[in-house]
Structure formats: C-alpha cells, structure tokens
Scaffold this active site. Structure first.
Site, PDB file in Angstrom:
ATOM      1  N   LYS A   1      91.698 -25.324  48.576  1.00 27.06           N
ATOM      2  CA  LYS A   1      91.712 -24.226  47.608  1.00 27.06           C
ATOM      3  C   LYS A   1      91.259 -22.940  48.293  1.00 27.06           C
ATOM      4  O   LYS A   1      90.136 -22.843  48.774  1.00 27.06           O
ATOM      5  CB  LYS A   1      90.798 -24.552  46.427  1.00 27.06           C
ATOM      6  CG  LYS A   1      90.768 -23.471  45.351  1.00 27.06           C
ATOM      7  CD  LYS A   1      89.858 -23.881  44.203  1.00 27.06           C
ATOM      8  CE  LYS A   1      89.791 -22.812  43.128  1.00 27.06           C
ATOM      9  NZ  LYS A   1      88.890 -23.194  42.027  1.00 27.06           N
TER      10      LYS A   1
ATOM     11  N   LYS B   1      96.051 -25.340  46.491  1.00 23.96           N
ATOM     12  CA  LYS B   1      96.079 -24.254  45.510  1.00 23.96           C
ATOM     13  C   LYS B   1      95.769 -22.937  46.212  1.00 23.96           C
ATOM     14  O   LYS B   1      94.788 -22.868  46.946  1.00 23.96           O
ATOM     15  CB  LYS B   1      95.040 -24.539  44.419  1.00 23.96           C
ATOM     16  CG  LYS B   1      94.988 -23.484  43.312  1.00 23.96           C
ATOM     17  CD  LYS B   1      93.858 -23.788  42.332  1.00 23.96           C
ATOM     18  CE  LYS B   1      93.829 -22.741  41.227  1.00 23.96           C
ATOM     19  NZ  LYS B   1      92.676 -22.919  40.331  1.00 23.96           N
TER      20      LYS B   1
END
Length: 328
Positions: A195, A248
């Site tokens: 992330k 992400k």
C-alpha cells in the site's frame, strides 16, 4: 517479411478474438467497497465520488440487494462513526457502526453476500491517523492490539474475512493470533500489504472523513518510488499468515501487481481506489473520455497484470459488461 507469420489472422472477427483472448474476467472476482454511517434513512451521495453513497444501517439492505441483482456478492465495509477519540474506540466497539452493519447484512442475506471489513483506525481516531499516537508519531506496537481487537469484533459480528489496511508492522500476525485464540481459525485475512502513500486516496478521505488532522501517512505507507520494498512487505505478510495479498492503488501500480503475482503463491487483489474512480467520472462528465470503455480498459489492465480479485467502485458496471460480453 515471412508471409507465414501473420498475427492478424487471429484478429479477424469478434468471435475469434474472444476465443484466443489471454485475459479472462469473472463477476465472482469483484468486490464492492461500501460506506456505512450512523443515523437512519441515509443515502447521501459523496460529493467527490459521483454515484457513490454513504448508507445508514437501515438503508444498507437495499444497496446490497442492488449489488446482488447486478451479480456482485462481495462487499467491503468502511465505517463512519459519529464519535471519534484518540484511540479510535468505536473501531472495536461491539455496537460500532461496522459491527451493526455486519449484523444487519447477515440477518438479511445470510450466506448470499460475502462480507469483508476494512480493519484500520483512521476513520475512528480524532486525529485521523491509522493508530495510537505517541506525540505526533504513530506507535506501531500499541496499535497492534487495537487492530486485532477490531478484527475480532468484526468477525464476532459476522465478517467472513478481515482486511487490515493500516500498514503497521506485524499487524497480520497480531490479528491471526487473536482470531485463532478465539476459535476463528477459518477466517481469512486479506492484507493491504503493498500500500503506497498515494494522492489517489483523496476522494476516499472525503467519503470516510479520515483525512489526518496533521502531517501525512508517509511514515507507514510506502514511497511510490519503491518496488523491492513492496515485495518485502508482501513476503512478510505471507510469513505472518495472510491468505490474500493486496496491491493498492491499482492503476499506477500494475508493475507491482505483476511483481507480487510472480513472487508469491497466494491470490493477489488490487484496489482500484477513489481517485481512479473520480478521474473517470470527471473526465466522462466533461465529455473527454468514453466512460464505459475506460472502465473496461482499466479493469482489463489490472487482470492482465495478474490480479485475481478486483476491488472497485465500478463493480456493478463491470459485472454488467462481463454479462454483455464487452469485457472478459
């Protein structure tokens, strides 16, 4: 030119092109992120995410019914509490907003809808950071206990899977340990392992009211220049007990999806985040792009890169396009 080498032979018709297609998509791989908040009778559009809404627990079943009708049977809940404090106590409260949403969804849909929860503190803390503060720094180890408590409370309320998104070191092991100790060994963990600290999250922070009150999240989310670090994070979470690894955002990190897919032997998820959604909506509204075609192309790029599971605010649209044969 060698006249026997003719790649165009396999592009001659729509039927032929679909027969030799390399990337396949299925509605069963789609997850729809959904926002739930305190109150009653609420379905309010998110200003920065046209067509996306915040729901109260009583209006949630209709939204879930619409998803099922579209062929999407997996959601990820994000909670928006009325009360926030320094330790994000509503994240792990038995009567918290996500816990009540889970109970309602299980009551209404039983096993028809698969329920996943985002496990983080940022929506619940008064300062908007993803953990407990020591001064102006997030205290990693003190946060782990609260993340594990949050995950356990979600599972006790009906969650089928938990997805920690905080980026604290050791969170997967902490959650796995507490779930196992409480006889929830069968509950999978989808880790937001790779992330990045991204500008693509802007509309989400408006939607969830989770913008930090000071500073930023760069001390715990990854530098977007780094590739090897992402692989290290993925491998650490696999070692700690993650069942699915997420990358992400999706669109600007297709290389990382492929790297992770080639490195680990677990399913790989990608989250097409709020900024990706908002850019498509804004561009289409101005008439600069064809919305449907862009949605299809973005999704196909994620799957082509190696995505097995796709979290997207366009889940209903993609399910329709798959049904129509326009994609997949």
């Amino acid at each position: 030119m060698d006249m026997n080498i003719r790649p165009r032979r396999l592009r001659g018709s729509e039927i032929l092109r679909k027969m030799v297609r390399e990337t396949r998509m299925d509605k069963s791989s789609l997850i729809y992120p959904i926002f739930v908040k305190e109150g009653t009778g609420i379905k309010e559009e998110i200003p920065t995410m046209q067509g996306q809404y915040r729901y109260s627990v009583d209006t949630l079943p209709k939204a879930l019914e619409e998803l099922l009708e579209a062929g999407v049977n997996k959601v990820m809940f994000f909670g928006i509490p009325d009360h926030k404090d320094e330790v994000g106590s509503q994240a792990y409260a038995q009567d918290g907003i996500v816990q009540r949403a889970l109970e309602k969804a299980k009551e209404e849909f039983k096993k028809d809808m698969y329920l996943i929860t985002d496990v983080c503190m940022c929506e619940y803390t008064s300062h908007g950071h993803c953990g407990v503060l020591c001064g102006q720094e997030v205290e990693n180890d003190a946060t782990l206990e609260l993340l594990a408590k949050t995950a356990l409370s979600h599972v006790q309320a009906g969650a089928d899977m938990v997805a920690p998104s905080d980026m604290m070191d050791g969170r997967v092991r902490a959650i796995r340990t507490l779930l196992d100790e409480n006889h929830y060994k069968e509950i999978p963990i989808m880790s937001y392992a790779v992330k990045y600290a991204s500008a693509f999250y802007g509309p989400f922070r408006d939607a969830a009211g989770s913008a930090p009150s000071f500073g930023d999240r760069k001390s715990y989310q990854m530098d977007f220049h780094n590739r090897r670090e992402g692989i290290k994070e993925a491998l650490l979470d696999v070692e700690e007990g993650a069942d699915i690894i997420m990358v992400k955002p999706a669109l600007s990190y297709l290389d990382m999806i492929r790297e992770v897919k080639d490195t680990i032997d677990l399913p790989v998820a990608a989250y097409s985040v709020s900024g990706e959604y908002a850019m498509v909506k804004a561009g289409a509204k101005l008439g600069y792009i064809e919305e449907d075609r862009i949605i299809c192309e973005m999704a196909a790029s994620a799957y082509r890169a190696g995505t097995d599971i796709y979290l997207t605010y366009f889940a209903k649209e993609i399910a329709k396009f798959i049904e129509e044969g326009r994609i997949g």
